[in-house]
Design a protein around this motif. Sequence first.
Motif, PDB file in Angstrom:
ATOM      1  N   VAL A  84      16.699  23.016 -15.615  1.00  0.00           N
ATOM      2  CA  VAL A  84      18.081  23.015 -15.125  1.00  0.00           C
ATOM      3  C   VAL A  84      18.193  22.219 -13.824  1.00  0.00           C
ATOM      4  O   VAL A  84      17.195  22.022 -13.117  1.00  0.00           O
ATOM      5  CB  VAL A  84      18.632  24.455 -14.940  1.00  0.00           C
ATOM      6  N   ASP A 113      10.207  28.225 -15.363  1.00  0.00           N
ATOM      7  CA  ASP A 113      11.048  28.061 -16.568  1.00  0.00           C
ATOM      8  C   ASP A 113      11.016  26.617 -17.025  1.00  0.00           C
ATOM      9  O   ASP A 113      11.849  25.840 -16.648  1.00  0.00           O
ATOM     10  CB  ASP A 113      12.469  28.520 -16.221  1.00  0.00           C
ATOM     11  N   GLU A 147      16.829  23.041 -24.642  1.00  0.00           N
ATOM     12  CA  GLU A 147      17.031  24.499 -24.609  1.00  0.00           C
ATOM     13  C   GLU A 147      18.046  24.907 -23.547  1.00  0.00           C
ATOM     14  O   GLU A 147      18.857  25.807 -23.760  1.00  0.00           O
ATOM     15  CB  GLU A 147      15.694  25.211 -24.353  1.00  0.00           C
ATOM     16  N   GLU A 148      17.973  24.259 -22.393  1.00  0.00           N
ATOM     17  CA  GLU A 148      18.793  24.725 -21.263  1.00  0.00           C
ATOM     18  C   GLU A 148      20.287  24.526 -21.485  1.00  0.00           C
ATOM     19  O   GLU A 148      21.103  25.088 -20.768  1.00  0.00           O
ATOM     20  CB  GLU A 148      18.344  24.032 -19.957  1.00  0.00           C
ATOM     21  N   HIS A 373      15.980  29.141 -12.554  1.00  0.00           N
ATOM     22  CA  HIS A 373      17.307  28.559 -12.264  1.00  0.00           C
ATOM     23  C   HIS A 373      17.688  28.693 -10.790  1.00  0.00           C
ATOM     24  O   HIS A 373      18.814  28.367 -10.419  1.00  0.00           O
ATOM     25  CB  HIS A 373      18.406  29.171 -13.142  1.00  0.00           C
TER      26      HIS A 373
HETATM   27 ZN   LIG Z   1      16.278  28.272 -18.265  1.00  0.00          ZN
END
Ligand SMILES: [Zn+2]
Length: 408
Positions: A84, A113, A147-148, A373
Amino acid sequence: MTSKGPEEEHPSVTLFRQYLRIRTVQPKPDYGAAVAFFEERARQLGLGCQKVEVAPGYVVTVLTWPGTNPALSSILLNSHTDVVPVFKEHWSHDPFEAFKDSEGYIYARGAQDMKCVSIQYLEAVRRLKVEGHRFPRTIHMTFVPDEEVGGHQGMELFVQRPEFHALRAGFALDEGIANPTDAFTVFYSERSPWWVRVTSTGRPGHGSLFIEDTAAEKLHKVVSSILAFREKEWQRLQSNPHLKEGAVTSVNLTKLEGGVAYNVVPATMSASFDFRVAPDVDFKAFEEQLQSWCQAAGEGVTLEFAQKWMHPQVTPTDDSNPWWAAFSRVCKDMNLSLEPEIMPAATDSRFIRAVGVPALGFSPLNRTPVLLHDHDERLHEAVFLRGVDIYTRLLPALASVPALPSES
Ligand SMILES: [Zn+2]
Ligand SMILES: CSCC[C@H](NC=O)C(=O)O
Ligand SMILES: [Zn+2]
């Protein structure tokens, strides 16, 4: 926890930091560099490598370590490659430099992440391979884009492709979330994202008059109904210590739109909500509830969905599930305490489970503040390396689960 000097850094930590420097940051990720990185890993480790372009510019890279019994289903180790965005001014270090401080904390977007997990998988496979092991089941590592932002150009498409079915996945591991305590969180299900926009229409006119039937009044009613529901769910969570966040339905009002001028009553206004629906909710009844809140607000109030996941699945966490039995047995043997939970957010696991492959969301990160995030996302190298040890134990167990009734 202390760190080693740069000259003594574990090679897998060095590799992790190299990966963190690849700018796979949304909204314009450098996916080409990530794919090249994993192709090079495949070459170095002597693994099969397949690239599947699921949409133009969106490549899933699959690294494969064949098992000794091709009749058995395989183990899928999934990780997403995108990260992100950052608010750079709030970071103590450049989020794409992978700076390591004197204590051993590595600062970078993706440190938790989930670039850590990708490299932990690779390092565990490398160690097991170097030690000369072979296991009955094939291990596939999938590195997926998107995915994000919802996985719509990534795993959602990949699971529909013949190349996915050809992997014959019997069980998957995917991302989880760090745990600040000594325990490890493992996710066996997820809440379903429902992104809802409520649009209210009404009579326009001069801002100085008591116009009747305005869009704003009706929108206000719907917002009140939904925020009252939010409060109810929040209280339910607060009052029951056994309930975890993922077990109740959450909602946030995330956007308000409409209006052109202070003195013009607008004919249209809208409110957007991010619902995360718990897996035990009756989805049909819940949708009817949303509709009835709109109807109760008056004429001309409608809703539309920008996301509406309808296939919640639960991976059993008891010994009826041989994958869970193998997973939890290793954790027990390693004295790791597990906290099974429902993932509050949405990950690619939902697409994997929806095509019938049981999956657990697990990032082997304990004693780590939850910073996904967030500003200053970071991971201690010792936690990273401990995670490699954990996968080094998990993979042999999972890849040696005896033939299931469906496989004999
Ligand atoms: Zn994430
Ligand atoms: C609903 S698609 C968005 C997916 C996203 N996943 C990670 O943060 C999330 O907001 O949960
Ligand atoms: Zn993630």
